[in-house]
Design a protein around this motif. Sequence first.
Motif, PDB file in Angstrom:
ATOM      1  N   ARG A 269      -8.714 -13.353  -3.010  1.00  0.00           N
ATOM      2  CA  ARG A 269      -7.413 -12.686  -2.924  1.00  0.00           C
ATOM      3  C   ARG A 269      -7.602 -11.455  -2.040  1.00  0.00           C
ATOM      4  NH1 ARG A 269      -6.699 -10.309  -7.736  1.00  0.00           N
ATOM      5  NH2 ARG A 269      -4.427 -10.164  -7.597  1.00  0.00           N
ATOM      6  N   HIS A 270      -6.759 -11.293  -1.040  1.00  0.00           N
ATOM      7  CA  HIS A 270      -6.980 -10.170  -0.122  1.00  0.00           C
ATOM      8  C   HIS A 270      -5.666  -9.601   0.388  1.00  0.00           C
ATOM      9  CE1 HIS A 270      -6.072 -12.520   3.568  1.00  0.00           C
ATOM     10  NE2 HIS A 270      -6.647 -13.538   2.924  1.00  0.00           N
ATOM     11  N   SER A 271      -5.737  -8.365   0.849  1.00  0.00           N
ATOM     12  CA  SER A 271      -4.588  -7.726   1.499  1.00  0.00           C
ATOM     13  C   SER A 271      -4.473  -8.263   2.921  1.00  0.00           C
ATOM     14  CB  SER A 271      -4.767  -6.204   1.500  1.00  0.00           C
ATOM     15  OG  SER A 271      -5.948  -5.836   2.200  1.00  0.00           O
ATOM     16  N   ALA A 272      -3.449  -7.832   3.623  1.00  0.00           N
ATOM     17  CA  ALA A 272      -3.168  -8.372   4.961  1.00  0.00           C
ATOM     18  C   ALA A 272      -4.318  -8.101   5.930  1.00  0.00           C
ATOM     19  CB  ALA A 272      -1.884  -7.767   5.508  1.00  0.00           C
ATOM     20  N   PHE A 273      -4.604  -9.103   6.773  1.00  0.00           N
ATOM     21  CA  PHE A 273      -5.561  -8.886   7.851  1.00  0.00           C
ATOM     22  C   PHE A 273      -4.996  -7.881   8.843  1.00  0.00           C
ATOM     23  CE2 PHE A 273      -7.286 -13.417   7.126  1.00  0.00           C
ATOM     24  CZ  PHE A 273      -8.320 -12.934   6.340  1.00  0.00           C
ATOM     25  N   LEU A 274      -5.911  -7.150   9.497  1.00  0.00           N
ATOM     26  CA  LEU A 274      -5.509  -6.111  10.456  1.00  0.00           C
ATOM     27  C   LEU A 274      -5.807  -6.516  11.892  1.00  0.00           C
ATOM     28  CD1 LEU A 274      -6.857  -3.034   8.452  1.00  0.00           C
ATOM     29  CD2 LEU A 274      -4.592  -4.076   8.343  1.00  0.00           C
ATOM     30  N   ASP A 275      -6.250  -7.760  12.073  1.00  0.00           N
ATOM     31  CA  ASP A 275      -6.575  -8.271  13.408  1.00  0.00           C
ATOM     32  C   ASP A 275      -7.579  -7.383  14.126  1.00  0.00           C
ATOM     33  OD1 ASP A 275      -4.849 -10.490  13.162  1.00  0.00           O
ATOM     34  OD2 ASP A 275      -3.131  -9.240  13.708  1.00  0.00           O
ATOM     35  N   GLN A 276      -8.642  -7.049  13.403  1.00  0.00           N
ATOM     36  CA  GLN A 276      -9.714  -6.256  13.998  1.00  0.00           C
ATOM     37  C   GLN A 276     -11.058  -6.791  13.507  1.00  0.00           C
ATOM     38  OE1 GLN A 276      -8.781  -2.322  12.545  1.00  0.00           O
ATOM     39  NE2 GLN A 276      -9.865  -2.625  10.609  1.00  0.00           N
ATOM     40  N   LYS A 277     -12.101  -6.405  14.180  1.00  0.00           N
ATOM     41  CA  LYS A 277     -13.433  -6.847  13.819  1.00  0.00           C
ATOM     42  C   LYS A 277     -13.916  -6.110  12.559  1.00  0.00           C
ATOM     43  CE  LYS A 277     -14.322  -9.646  17.334  1.00  0.00           C
ATOM     44  NZ  LYS A 277     -14.664 -11.083  17.172  1.00  0.00           N
ATOM     45  N   VAL A 278     -14.737  -6.798  11.781  1.00  0.00           N
ATOM     46  CA  VAL A 278     -15.350  -6.197  10.595  1.00  0.00           C
ATOM     47  C   VAL A 278     -16.766  -5.765  10.944  1.00  0.00           C
ATOM     48  CG1 VAL A 278     -16.123  -6.577   8.225  1.00  0.00           C
ATOM     49  CG2 VAL A 278     -14.002  -7.627   9.037  1.00  0.00           C
ATOM     50  N   ARG A 279     -17.044  -4.493  10.766  1.00  0.00           N
ATOM     51  CA  ARG A 279     -18.392  -3.969  10.996  1.00  0.00           C
ATOM     52  C   ARG A 279     -18.900  -3.235   9.754  1.00  0.00           C
ATOM     53  NH1 ARG A 279     -21.916  -3.044  15.358  1.00  0.00           N
ATOM     54  NH2 ARG A 279     -23.913  -2.524  14.424  1.00  0.00           N
ATOM     55  N   THR A 280     -18.055  -2.389   9.177  1.00  0.00           N
ATOM     56  CA  THR A 280     -18.455  -1.587   8.029  1.00  0.00           C
ATOM     57  C   THR A 280     -17.841  -2.172   6.763  1.00  0.00           C
ATOM     58  OG1 THR A 280     -18.544   0.393   9.419  1.00  0.00           O
ATOM     59  CG2 THR A 280     -18.500   0.727   7.039  1.00  0.00           C
ATOM     60  N   VAL A 281     -18.687  -2.446   5.773  1.00  0.00           N
ATOM     61  CA  VAL A 281     -18.241  -3.121   4.560  1.00  0.00           C
ATOM     62  C   VAL A 281     -18.638  -2.304   3.335  1.00  0.00           C
ATOM     63  CG1 VAL A 281     -18.375  -5.225   3.169  1.00  0.00           C
ATOM     64  CG2 VAL A 281     -18.502  -5.360   5.676  1.00  0.00           C
ATOM     65  N   ALA A 282     -17.670  -2.095   2.436  1.00  0.00           N
ATOM     66  CA  ALA A 282     -17.930  -1.459   1.142  1.00  0.00           C
ATOM     67  C   ALA A 282     -17.917  -2.536   0.064  1.00  0.00           C
ATOM     68  CB  ALA A 282     -16.878  -0.403   0.846  1.00  0.00           C
ATOM     69  N   VAL A 283     -18.773  -2.399  -0.926  1.00  0.00           N
ATOM     70  CA  VAL A 283     -18.824  -3.357  -2.030  1.00  0.00           C
ATOM     71  C   VAL A 283     -18.877  -2.602  -3.345  1.00  0.00           C
ATOM     72  CG1 VAL A 283     -20.058  -5.020  -0.584  1.00  0.00           C
ATOM     73  CG2 VAL A 283     -21.355  -3.567  -2.150  1.00  0.00           C
ATOM     74  N   LEU A 284     -18.257  -3.189  -4.369  1.00  0.00           N
ATOM     75  CA  LEU A 284     -18.370  -2.629  -5.711  1.00  0.00           C
ATOM     76  C   LEU A 284     -18.226  -3.771  -6.707  1.00  0.00           C
ATOM     77  CD1 LEU A 284     -17.112   0.744  -6.987  1.00  0.00           C
ATOM     78  CD2 LEU A 284     -17.133  -1.242  -8.486  1.00  0.00           C
ATOM     79  N   GLY A 285     -19.324  -4.095  -7.386  1.00  0.00           N
ATOM     80  CA  GLY A 285     -19.310  -5.178  -8.356  1.00  0.00           C
ATOM     81  C   GLY A 285     -18.466  -4.826  -9.562  1.00  0.00           C
ATOM     82  N   GLY A 286     -17.751  -5.820 -10.091  1.00  0.00           N
ATOM     83  CA  GLY A 286     -16.883  -5.580 -11.238  1.00  0.00           C
ATOM     84  C   GLY A 286     -15.545  -5.019 -10.810  1.00  0.00           C
ATOM     85  N   SER A 287     -14.871  -4.337 -11.724  1.00  0.00           N
ATOM     86  CA  SER A 287     -13.531  -3.799 -11.462  1.00  0.00           C
ATOM     87  C   SER A 287     -13.633  -2.604 -10.520  1.00  0.00           C
ATOM     88  CB  SER A 287     -12.863  -3.380 -12.766  1.00  0.00           C
ATOM     89  OG  SER A 287     -12.764  -4.475 -13.653  1.00  0.00           O
ATOM     90  N   GLY A 288     -13.034  -2.731  -9.319  1.00  0.00           N
ATOM     91  CA  GLY A 288     -13.289  -1.705  -8.310  1.00  0.00           C
ATOM     92  C   GLY A 288     -12.079  -1.087  -7.655  1.00  0.00           C
ATOM     93  N   ALA A 289     -10.905  -1.156  -8.298  1.00  0.00           N
ATOM     94  CA  ALA A 289      -9.713  -0.563  -7.689  1.00  0.00           C
ATOM     95  C   ALA A 289      -9.884   0.937  -7.462  1.00  0.00           C
ATOM     96  CB  ALA A 289      -8.488  -0.829  -8.558  1.00  0.00           C
ATOM     97  N   PHE A 290     -10.665   1.597  -8.332  1.00  0.00           N
ATOM     98  CA  PHE A 290     -10.857   3.044  -8.204  1.00  0.00           C
ATOM     99  C   PHE A 290     -11.626   3.416  -6.939  1.00  0.00           C
ATOM    100  CE2 PHE A 290     -14.612   1.525 -10.402  1.00  0.00           C
ATOM    101  CZ  PHE A 290     -15.643   2.246  -9.837  1.00  0.00           C
ATOM    102  N   ALA A 291     -12.239   2.422  -6.278  1.00  0.00           N
ATOM    103  CA  ALA A 291     -13.046   2.695  -5.082  1.00  0.00           C
ATOM    104  C   ALA A 291     -12.254   2.547  -3.787  1.00  0.00           C
ATOM    105  CB  ALA A 291     -14.257   1.771  -5.052  1.00  0.00           C
ATOM    106  N   ILE A 292     -10.979   2.186  -3.866  1.00  0.00           N
ATOM    107  CA  ILE A 292     -10.206   1.930  -2.646  1.00  0.00           C
ATOM    108  C   ILE A 292     -10.132   3.177  -1.777  1.00  0.00           C
ATOM    109  CG2 ILE A 292      -7.922   1.351  -1.735  1.00  0.00           C
ATOM    110  CD1 ILE A 292      -7.542  -0.471  -4.193  1.00  0.00           C
TER     111      ILE A 292
END
Length: 364
Positions: A269-292
């Motif tokens: 499940r994901h938000s809208a694509f931004l039509d840009q390249k992905v280089r920097t990625v954040a990860v948070l295992g489990g419930s992670g809405a607080f990390a947005i």
Amino acid sequence: MKIKHVTEILEELAPLDYAEDFDNVGLLVGDAQEEVKGILVTLDTLENVVDEALATDCNLIVSFHPIIFGGLKKLTGRTYVERTVIKAIRNGIAIYSMHTALDNVRGGVNEKICETLGIIHPKILIPKKGTLEKLVTYVPRKDAEPLRRSLFEAGAGNIGNYSDCSFNLEGTGSFRSGDEADPVKGEIGKIHYEKETQINVIYAKRLRNGILASLFKNHPYEEVAYEVFAVQNTDQNLGMGMIGELPEPIAEREFLQRVKEKMNVSVVRHSAFLDQKVRTVAVLGGSGAFAIDAAKASGADVLITSDIKYHEFYKAESKLVIADIGHYETEQFTKNLLVDYLTKKMPNFAVRLSESKTNPIKYL
């Protein structure tokens, strides 16, 4: 080997002091003095996991999630939690949980996700506050180096990738010894001036007792002058989530397809694509809405996490892609991590990876 020896080994990886205040970690069921016959490592402790422990002659379950999270007022077998705990107690099986203690350390849950997805140069996304303190003490100059060394050996002076860190000032201390004193310097009843070194060291708060014990043991004065301060600095190796880079930028859809394959995910499940390249990625295992917000502020192109609610997807605000891959899916490799760790620490001991299925969510 006793249960307490296994828990000490686990706490070398993830000290319980680093768990969040709301959490319930450590030995939840069982006697720490019991001898361990075998260890079963799982993500969740359910009745079928206890059955598996019995079948494989394991009397210690090391679980990521705690089976007892809120307070238990009764043990009547009415809920799955009560039934699991009753079965474990009845059969002499101990249960130990790590949860957010393992979330908050390097080499834990989020670094395992980075490793799986090929994310390089990962660092903590949300550093944990309140984990550091500062010790200031005063010692005769000739005794400064031995005292500093003893403090370093007790764990003080570690900052990020550096060790043996201290700041030192030269000055003059004064004191008058009372009639009952046994002064190392000066004479009773007379004021004494001593050339001293002020030593300043930062240390992890959880090490305070050992560091103060080393201070008192190795300081030459009968009465040790010292001060302990809470500091606002954060430890760059402690905290929730991680952020890093891909070796080469790739398209958003291609990256999420990679996530599905590497993380064995049925649905993203994901938000809208931004039509840009992905280089920097954040990860948070489990419930992670607080990390947005932290992910946006850190310049992440994508945040990989779980349990995102409908309105929380709006927080992407066309600044990044939020990808919810499932709670179990973000944490599924945690048990592999723990088996590898325990096997290296105890190569001649029986450590088993649970084969029980504990994901409560099914996909049609």
